[in-house]
Motif scaffolding. Sequence first.
Motif, short mmCIF file in Angstrom:
data_model
loop_
_atom_site.label_atom_id
_atom_site.label_comp_id
_atom_site.label_asym_id
_atom_site.label_seq_id
_atom_site.Cartn_x
_atom_site.Cartn_y
_atom_site.Cartn_z
N ASP A 223 0.80 -1.21 0.00
CA ASP A 223 0.00 0.00 0.00
C ASP A 223 0.84 1.27 0.00
OD1 ASP A 223 -2.29 -1.42 -0.09
OD2 ASP A 223 -2.63 -1.43 2.07
N TYR A 224 1.91 1.27 0.81
CA TYR A 224 2.66 2.52 0.86
C TYR A 224 3.34 2.81 -0.48
CZ TYR A 224 6.94 -0.17 1.65
OH TYR A 224 7.99 -1.04 1.52
N ASN A 226 2.06 1.98 -3.41
CA ASN A 226 0.99 2.48 -4.27
C ASN A 226 0.66 3.93 -3.97
OD1 ASN A 226 0.36 0.41 -6.02
ND2 ASN A 226 -0.80 -0.68 -4.46
N TYR A 227 0.64 4.25 -2.69
CA TYR A 227 0.32 5.62 -2.29
C TYR A 227 1.37 6.58 -2.83
CZ TYR A 227 -0.74 9.54 0.84
OH TYR A 227 -1.06 10.76 1.36
N LEU A 228 2.64 6.19 -2.65
CA LEU A 228 3.70 7.05 -3.15
C LEU A 228 3.61 7.22 -4.67
CD1 LEU A 228 6.71 5.88 -0.97
CD2 LEU A 228 5.59 8.10 -0.89
N SER A 229 3.29 6.13 -5.37
CA SER A 229 3.15 6.23 -6.81
C SER A 229 2.01 7.16 -7.18
CB SER A 229 2.88 4.87 -7.43
OG SER A 229 3.90 3.99 -7.13
N ALA A 230 0.91 7.05 -6.44
CA ALA A 230 -0.24 7.89 -6.74
C ALA A 230 0.10 9.35 -6.53
CB ALA A 230 -1.43 7.50 -5.87
N LEU A 231 1.01 9.62 -5.60
CA LEU A 231 1.42 11.00 -5.38
C LEU A 231 2.59 11.37 -6.28
CD1 LEU A 231 1.10 11.47 -1.52
CD2 LEU A 231 -0.57 11.84 -3.32
N GLY A 232 2.89 10.50 -7.24
CA GLY A 232 3.89 10.84 -8.24
C GLY A 232 5.32 10.77 -7.76
N ALA A 233 5.57 10.07 -6.64
CA ALA A 233 6.95 9.97 -6.17
C ALA A 233 7.76 9.16 -7.17
CB ALA A 233 7.00 9.30 -4.80
N PRO A 234 9.03 9.50 -7.36
CA PRO A 234 9.85 8.78 -8.34
C PRO A 234 10.14 7.35 -7.87
CG PRO A 234 11.19 10.35 -7.13
CD PRO A 234 9.77 10.59 -6.73
N TYR A 241 12.64 2.74 -0.23
CA TYR A 241 11.80 2.31 0.89
C TYR A 241 11.59 0.80 0.83
CZ TYR A 241 10.46 7.07 2.24
OH TYR A 241 10.45 8.36 2.69
N ASN B 82 2.33 12.06 -14.46
CA ASN B 82 3.04 12.26 -13.20
C ASN B 82 3.11 13.71 -12.71
OD1 ASN B 82 3.89 10.33 -11.40
ND2 ASN B 82 6.05 10.86 -11.67
N TYR B 95 -6.80 2.58 1.59
CA TYR B 95 -5.88 1.83 2.46
C TYR B 95 -5.05 2.78 3.31
CZ TYR B 95 -3.12 2.94 -1.68
OH TYR B 95 -2.52 3.61 -2.72
N SER B 98 -2.48 1.75 5.97
CA SER B 98 -1.16 1.20 5.67
C SER B 98 -0.49 1.98 4.54
CB SER B 98 -1.30 -0.27 5.28
OG SER B 98 -2.28 -0.42 4.28
N ALA B 99 -0.88 3.24 4.38
CA ALA B 99 -0.36 4.01 3.25
C ALA B 99 1.00 4.63 3.55
CB ALA B 99 -1.35 5.10 2.85
N ARG B 117 9.62 15.31 -5.05
CA ARG B 117 8.80 16.00 -6.03
C ARG B 117 9.34 17.40 -6.30
NH1 ARG B 117 4.09 14.14 -8.03
NH2 ARG B 117 5.11 15.27 -9.68
#
Lengths: 331, 315, 297
Positions: A223-224, A226-234, A241, B82, B95, B98-99, B117
Amino acid sequence: MRRYFGRKLLVYALTFAVAVTVNWMIPRFMPGDPVASMLARANVSQPQAVEAMRTYYTNLFGLDEPLWRQYLNFWGALFRGDFGTSIWVFPTPVSTVIMGAVPYTLGLMIPSVLLSYFVGNRIGAYAARRKLLDNTVLPVGYVLTATPYMWLAVLLAWGLGVVAGVFPVAGGYSFSIRPSLSADFLLDLLHHWVLPFFSLFLVALGGWAIGMRNMIIYELESDYSNYLSALGAPQRLIRRYAFRNAMLPQITGLALQLGVLVAGALVTEIVFAYPGLGSLILKAIQNQDFFLLQGIFLFIVLGVLIANFVIDIVYVLVDPRTRTGMAGASA
Amino acid sequence: MSLRVTDLRVHYKTLKGDVRALDGVSFDVGDGEILGLAGESGCGKTTLGKSLIRMDGRMRHVGGKVELDGEELPIGDDRRMNPFRFHKVSLVPQYSMSAMNPTRKIGRMVGELLRSRGVALDQATLESRLDLVGLPREVLQRYPIELSGGMKQRMVMVISTLLDPSLLIADEITSALDVSTQKSVATALAGFRESGVVKSMVFITHDLSLTYQIADTIMVMYAGKLAEKAPAKTMVEAPRHPYTKLLIDSLPEVGVRHTERRLAGIAGSPPSLLDPPAGCRFRDRCPLAFDRCAQEPPPVEVEPGHVVACWKADA
Amino acid sequence: MTALQEVATRKPPASASVRREALYFALRNPKLLIGAAIVLLFLLAGLVGPLLVSATPNEYVGKPMDPPSSEYWFGTTTFGQDVFAQFVHGLRTTFLVGVLGGGIAAIVGMMVGFVAGYRGGLVDEVLNMITNIILVLPALAVLLIINAYLGIRSVGAQALFIGLTSWPWAARAIRAQTFSLRGRDFVDLARLSGANTWKIITREIGPNMSSYLLLTFILLFGNSILIASSLDFIGLGPTEGVSLGLMLQNASQWSAMQLGLWWWFIPPGAAITAIVGALYVANVGLDEVFNPKLRQT
């Protein structure tokens, strides 16, 4: 954290107790009079040695005493550091014989385990989710983990030792050199060390690479991530991580693999006639030197337990969650 | 108009063929508007939420477009999308528990995320946002595992909105929480809109009563299509689509008193989206179905801001 | 979580269709197919090979140290034994140890894992403690002591002790799985309808993780082969008959490397590596078949 260590130490203490008990019990399961059969099986040529051993064993086993007393005596001897006397090199105490071999085994194991662990984890992490690399690392990794340690050792000894003649194939150092702290001797020592080290290193490498690859993929789908990807993290940050978090189960994995790694080191030493515990075991078995064998057994168990504890400490240092006391590592 | 979605089609690739999870959906969300998106699981609401920010590997953008503040979002192109993520569109995921990376202190993780970013961490903003949702500043020195569920949820909300996105997608964010926490989280979410941190919001949930509390407009989806969209009050008090009616009736309380009425589920299940039948997709379960339902009912604006896709919407 | 999964579960989960789907993916998974093919090939060699060679494995049949020829495919040892005869007989032993050792470990691991995971509480605590103790004990060292003292020299006994020392990780994995299944509806239903623990474990929980159990068994199988070969190599192998590990031991003991008798030590090691490696790869393939998440679309 205190609870975590408390539990671990309890398991280790119990494990040691079980090992000692097995050690005490096994000879008593031998059919017939253990002392007589041990003497009969032992290849001792000197008659005075046989007599000395008979008295020694009878005393040690204390067979005329009640069982619980025999058991306590056994523990008592253990705490005095008395592991008995070797038959093979009578009358050297077992502990002395073992101590002569331990440095070689540790000198082989510690570098090969640590190096294969770090290199393997790096390779695995790098291969995960990179198609081309993954397709090479994965099959090679599986072949390496499936390779019996002694076989790779035999192959290396044959290829690089016998055929190519680059490295010596037997012993810890040349017979012509007397052990000393001279540069010549150390170089010779290193020369003999390379092949067994490399052999151990290679077999273990595959397992770590595969394990890390699988863990990273799991973490990259967490999940973490996916969350980072959704926020556009490289990807760089996400992989960093993921690597860090995948290391945690890999540390537990190192503890679980210790037994296998020790076994690998033992058989590798036998192939190269490397003067560590493995070769000692072979000698003990060939000469029916049971005291030596038992001593080595306890030593290995003790070593594995200590290594486990060290790994536990490392785990606590690496995983913040065990320190905050909110959750313990389940392993 | 902040968000404009036109005839959006998103399919899932499976071995059996394409699953048409979103099959031509159009709607607008105005500036400062909170759109509540409701429907049964599998109706496409989560797919819609994902499509607006990040599609997963099996999703394909098949048709239609999404515009945010007049600019088209390249939703089918992960790389081109992006720059919009986090800055323009952001997500509070379902989620949230656990995010956050479990092995990083929250403050450090936020710093690393922002730096990655290309944004410098503004401590003052971060702290004011924490105040906004009622979190103590110490949480930044904590690991996620040390926070309660509600605290984690609010922390994720703070992180997601740090760059003042134009559109915030909140996907089933309350489903993991207990009722009292649900309410406070929903209130905190509305607070982000009041304080102008986010311009508009899509609030996805299967819980109509919760939607009603914070959404301005509610949109109900059924089997990959829009069923009805109306101002929240209208939707609850005077729904037109038979599906919506049944859905509202099946709720224990939605502001209106239903003490006398029995709770009734809706019999049957939605059609497979692998190869959906022609015509109205609710036909098989609909008590009002008639011949004409074999043709697909287009969404019709029956009154200002009230769109219904049903032949009997006028009835 | 996604619309897709929800659509998928809506279909009646007929077990026949699940099985057909598994078969569909199984037949299209190269890892599984290649792995299984290699294992089967060696199994076949082990089964049929001994019928083709007339020599018993330890018989002195030809000239010593003969390189591979049409007569002796894998050459001969320093004593003139037929390496091929030893090899095919050794394969039998290896598979036998793998199946027996892996099987025993799987059974013990399942027992402990199921009971600990299902019962929980004190039973779990005690079993967990036992599992952890045996997990920490280095298996080979324990086997060394047992085999050396008790003079265990039959394949069956060797497999038994390997099985009895290598179950802990399986037990832990199965316990964790059982634990997650324990709270499911169908288990509750069975409990409410008065089924006892044994019945629930064998009828409800076991079948529901059968794919997982198969994967576990395969790993235990491979592991058992590797441990046995190490024991054989140290000189604690079976005295009657041959095994691949024993061949390696003899080759090493009688200086096959120094004498350049590569045909003596390459085949047994290569066979162990190939079998165990193929088992691992097939295992990964099977995992992908059973676990849709791992499939690459």
